[in-house]
Design a protein around this motif. Structure first.
Motif, PDB file in Angstrom:
ATOM      1  N   VAL A  27       5.775   5.003   4.988  1.00 20.05           N
ATOM      2  CA  VAL A  27       6.497   5.961   4.139  1.00 20.05           C
ATOM      3  C   VAL A  27       5.510   6.923   3.485  1.00 20.05           C
ATOM      4  O   VAL A  27       5.739   8.136   3.453  1.00 20.05           O
ATOM      5  CB  VAL A  27       7.352   5.228   3.079  1.00 20.05           C
ATOM      6  CG1 VAL A  27       7.840   6.174   2.004  1.00 20.05           C
ATOM      7  CG2 VAL A  27       8.520   4.520   3.749  1.00 20.05           C
ATOM      8  N   LEU A  28       4.403   6.401   2.975  1.00 18.30           N
ATOM      9  CA  LEU A  28       3.404   7.246   2.329  1.00 18.30           C
ATOM     10  C   LEU A  28       2.816   8.261   3.319  1.00 18.30           C
ATOM     11  O   LEU A  28       2.676   9.440   2.999  1.00 18.30           O
ATOM     12  CB  LEU A  28       2.293   6.398   1.719  1.00 18.30           C
ATOM     13  CG  LEU A  28       1.218   7.163   0.950  1.00 18.30           C
ATOM     14  CD1 LEU A  28       1.808   7.846  -0.272  1.00 18.30           C
ATOM     15  CD2 LEU A  28       0.091   6.238   0.544  1.00 18.30           C
ATOM     16  N   TRP A  52       2.474   9.150  -5.594  1.00 15.72           N
ATOM     17  CA  TRP A  52       2.007   7.753  -5.553  1.00 15.72           C
ATOM     18  C   TRP A  52       1.755   7.263  -6.972  1.00 15.72           C
ATOM     19  O   TRP A  52       2.170   6.156  -7.340  1.00 15.72           O
ATOM     20  CB  TRP A  52       0.744   7.647  -4.699  1.00 15.72           C
ATOM     21  CG  TRP A  52       0.085   6.314  -4.773  1.00 15.72           C
ATOM     22  CD1 TRP A  52       0.426   5.191  -4.081  1.00 15.72           C
ATOM     23  CD2 TRP A  52      -1.019   5.946  -5.609  1.00 15.72           C
ATOM     24  NE1 TRP A  52      -0.401   4.150  -4.435  1.00 15.72           N
ATOM     25  CE2 TRP A  52      -1.294   4.593  -5.373  1.00 15.72           C
ATOM     26  CE3 TRP A  52      -1.803   6.638  -6.533  1.00 15.72           C
ATOM     27  CZ2 TRP A  52      -2.328   3.912  -6.014  1.00 15.72           C
ATOM     28  CZ3 TRP A  52      -2.831   5.965  -7.181  1.00 15.72           C
ATOM     29  CH2 TRP A  52      -3.085   4.613  -6.917  1.00 15.72           C
ATOM     30  N   SER A  53       1.100   8.103  -7.786  1.00 13.64           N
ATOM     31  CA  SER A  53       0.797   7.676  -9.151  1.00 13.64           C
ATOM     32  C   SER A  53       2.069   7.528  -9.993  1.00 13.64           C
ATOM     33  O   SER A  53       2.115   6.701 -10.900  1.00 13.64           O
ATOM     34  CB  SER A  53      -0.190   8.639  -9.820  1.00 13.64           C
ATOM     35  OG  SER A  53       0.397   9.882 -10.102  1.00 13.64           O
ATOM     36  N   PHE A  54       3.103   8.318  -9.671  1.00 12.91           N
ATOM     37  CA  PHE A  54       4.391   8.134 -10.343  1.00 12.91           C
ATOM     38  C   PHE A  54       4.912   6.721 -10.093  1.00 12.91           C
ATOM     39  O   PHE A  54       5.356   6.032 -11.013  1.00 12.91           O
ATOM     40  CB  PHE A  54       5.418   9.158  -9.853  1.00 12.91           C
ATOM     41  CG  PHE A  54       6.829   8.847 -10.295  1.00 12.91           C
ATOM     42  CD1 PHE A  54       7.269   9.219 -11.549  1.00 12.91           C
ATOM     43  CD2 PHE A  54       7.703   8.170  -9.452  1.00 12.91           C
ATOM     44  CE1 PHE A  54       8.559   8.923 -11.970  1.00 12.91           C
ATOM     45  CE2 PHE A  54       8.993   7.869  -9.861  1.00 12.91           C
ATOM     46  CZ  PHE A  54       9.421   8.244 -11.127  1.00 12.91           C
ATOM     47  N   PHE A  55       4.866   6.287  -8.842  1.00 14.90           N
ATOM     48  CA  PHE A  55       5.365   4.957  -8.514  1.00 14.90           C
ATOM     49  C   PHE A  55       4.488   3.856  -9.107  1.00 14.90           C
ATOM     50  O   PHE A  55       4.976   2.765  -9.402  1.00 14.90           O
ATOM     51  CB  PHE A  55       5.531   4.785  -7.006  1.00 14.90           C
ATOM     52  CG  PHE A  55       6.734   5.508  -6.477  1.00 14.90           C
ATOM     53  CD1 PHE A  55       8.011   5.044  -6.752  1.00 14.90           C
ATOM     54  CD2 PHE A  55       6.598   6.665  -5.734  1.00 14.90           C
ATOM     55  CE1 PHE A  55       9.128   5.716  -6.284  1.00 14.90           C
ATOM     56  CE2 PHE A  55       7.701   7.348  -5.262  1.00 14.90           C
ATOM     57  CZ  PHE A  55       8.973   6.872  -5.539  1.00 14.90           C
ATOM     58  N   ASP A  63       4.848  -1.589  -6.577  1.00 16.28           N
ATOM     59  CA  ASP A  63       5.176  -1.108  -5.236  1.00 16.28           C
ATOM     60  C   ASP A  63       4.066  -0.218  -4.699  1.00 16.28           C
ATOM     61  O   ASP A  63       3.480  -0.500  -3.673  1.00 16.28           O
ATOM     62  CB  ASP A  63       6.527  -0.392  -5.218  1.00 16.28           C
ATOM     63  CG  ASP A  63       6.716   0.553  -6.382  1.00 16.28           C
ATOM     64  OD1 ASP A  63       5.745   0.794  -7.122  1.00 16.28           O
ATOM     65  OD2 ASP A  63       7.832   1.047  -6.558  1.00 16.28           O
ATOM     66  N   ALA A  64       3.719   0.839  -5.409  1.00 15.00           N
ATOM     67  CA  ALA A  64       2.652   1.726  -4.947  1.00 15.00           C
ATOM     68  C   ALA A  64       1.291   1.039  -5.037  1.00 15.00           C
ATOM     69  O   ALA A  64       0.451   1.195  -4.160  1.00 15.00           O
ATOM     70  CB  ALA A  64       2.653   3.017  -5.751  1.00 15.00           C
ATOM     71  N   GLY A  65       1.081   0.286  -6.082  1.00 14.33           N
ATOM     72  CA  GLY A  65      -0.170  -0.465  -6.217  1.00 14.33           C
ATOM     73  C   GLY A  65      -0.332  -1.508  -5.141  1.00 14.33           C
ATOM     74  O   GLY A  65      -1.453  -1.863  -4.764  1.00 14.33           O
ATOM     75  N   PHE A  66       0.787  -1.971  -4.621  1.00 13.21           N
ATOM     76  CA  PHE A  66       0.779  -2.979  -3.559  1.00 13.21           C
ATOM     77  C   PHE A  66       0.025  -2.481  -2.331  1.00 13.21           C
ATOM     78  O   PHE A  66      -0.569  -3.267  -1.608  1.00 13.21           O
ATOM     79  CB  PHE A  66       2.232  -3.330  -3.200  1.00 13.21           C
ATOM     80  CG  PHE A  66       2.362  -4.382  -2.152  1.00 13.21           C
ATOM     81  CD1 PHE A  66       2.118  -5.708  -2.441  1.00 13.21           C
ATOM     82  CD2 PHE A  66       2.745  -4.043  -0.863  1.00 13.21           C
ATOM     83  CE1 PHE A  66       2.248  -6.687  -1.475  1.00 13.21           C
ATOM     84  CE2 PHE A  66       2.888  -5.011   0.116  1.00 13.21           C
ATOM     85  CZ  PHE A  66       2.629  -6.334  -0.196  1.00 13.21           C
ATOM     86  N   LEU A  67       0.008  -1.161  -2.108  1.00 10.89           N
ATOM     87  CA  LEU A  67      -0.713  -0.599  -0.969  1.00 10.89           C
ATOM     88  C   LEU A  67      -2.198  -0.905  -1.044  1.00 10.89           C
ATOM     89  O   LEU A  67      -2.866  -0.973  -0.016  1.00 10.89           O
ATOM     90  CB  LEU A  67      -0.502   0.918  -0.886  1.00 10.89           C
ATOM     91  CG  LEU A  67       0.880   1.362  -0.437  1.00 10.89           C
ATOM     92  CD1 LEU A  67       1.049   2.856  -0.657  1.00 10.89           C
ATOM     93  CD2 LEU A  67       1.110   1.006   1.016  1.00 10.89           C
ATOM     94  N   LEU A  68      -2.724  -1.083  -2.234  1.00 10.14           N
ATOM     95  CA  LEU A  68      -4.132  -1.436  -2.388  1.00 10.14           C
ATOM     96  C   LEU A  68      -4.318  -2.911  -2.727  1.00 10.14           C
ATOM     97  O   LEU A  68      -5.241  -3.557  -2.226  1.00 10.14           O
ATOM     98  CB  LEU A  68      -4.772  -0.582  -3.488  1.00 10.14           C
ATOM     99  CG  LEU A  68      -4.826   0.919  -3.210  1.00 10.14           C
ATOM    100  CD1 LEU A  68      -5.354   1.660  -4.424  1.00 10.14           C
ATOM    101  CD2 LEU A  68      -5.679   1.218  -1.999  1.00 10.14           C
ATOM    102  N   ASP A  69      -3.447  -3.453  -3.580  1.00 11.84           N
ATOM    103  CA  ASP A  69      -3.605  -4.830  -4.055  1.00 11.84           C
ATOM    104  C   ASP A  69      -3.587  -5.854  -2.931  1.00 11.84           C
ATOM    105  O   ASP A  69      -4.425  -6.754  -2.882  1.00 11.84           O
ATOM    106  CB  ASP A  69      -2.498  -5.193  -5.058  1.00 11.84           C
ATOM    107  CG  ASP A  69      -2.529  -4.333  -6.297  1.00 11.84           C
ATOM    108  OD1 ASP A  69      -3.611  -3.823  -6.637  1.00 11.84           O
ATOM    109  OD2 ASP A  69      -1.471  -4.167  -6.919  1.00 11.84           O
TER     110      ASP A  69
END
Length: 193
Positions: A27-28, A52-55, A63-69
């Motif tokens: 999605v990103l 991304w930073s909004f999410f 949710d958005a942090g999950f992409l890195l975490d």
């Protein structure tokens, strides 16, 4: 043939998490591609990063942090709670930069216009960021705990009465956060169906 249900559950759980990660990443990438086509590579990239930073900052789950975490947890075995702190620092830094050097980037999409309104109105809209932070860090903490259970590390810790009470308290707190979050979004005339 003997089926090891514990191994099967572990594989299924990892598969679900991996599928969620791949979907979020897709999605990103698609969103970035669309914005780059619409506004150019640089502006599209800035708007995608702001989105991304909004999410990261304005949703009460990771949710958005999950992409890195998640990848950091799998690759380096760093607890997601620690990497989420870094994710929040990056998201805050992005917005400090964008608000000071390219505030017009927020005017490109409905979501970024809304985000600019939240960022520029400390009371009451920063409450959304605070509630989102509490919800995000609780969900990350809970996610780390569940990954520990899957790894069977500290297994006895999770079969205690106090752990079950902690789970009930967290679920109750999540419910209260989501209710307050929903009410604050209504003040911005955002309808969640």
């Amino acid at each position: 043939m003997i089926v090891d249900f514990k191994k099967l559950h572990k594989i299924e759980t990892h598969r679900e998490v991996l599928i969620k990660f791949i979907l979020l990443l897709t999605v990103l990438i698609l969103y970035f591609s669309y914005l780059s086509y619409e506004y150019g590579l640089l502006t599209g990239g800035i708007v995608a990063i702001i989105t991304w930073s909004f999410f990261v900052l304005c949703t009460p789950v990771a949710d958005a942090g999950f992409l890195l975490d998640f990848p950091i947890r799998l690759l380096f075995n760093v607890r997601m709670l620690h990497s989420e702190i870094l994710v929040w620092a990056i998201a805050i830094g992005i917005n400090l930069y964008a608000l000071n050097y390219d505030p017009s980037a927020y005017d490109k999409t409905i979501l970024t216009v809304l985000f600019k309104q939240i960022l520029s109105t400390p009371f009451p809209y920063w409450s959304i960021i605070i509630l989102s932070g509490i919800g995000t860090f609780l969900s990350i903490y809970f996610g780390d705990e569940m990954l520990d259970v899957i790894k069977h590390r500290d297994r006895n810790k999770y079969h205690t009465h106090s752990f079950k009470l902690k789970v009930v308290a967290m679920v109750t707190l999540f419910a209260l956060i989501f209710l307050a979050y929903y009410l604050l979004l209504e003040t911005l005339n955002v309808k969640i169906s």
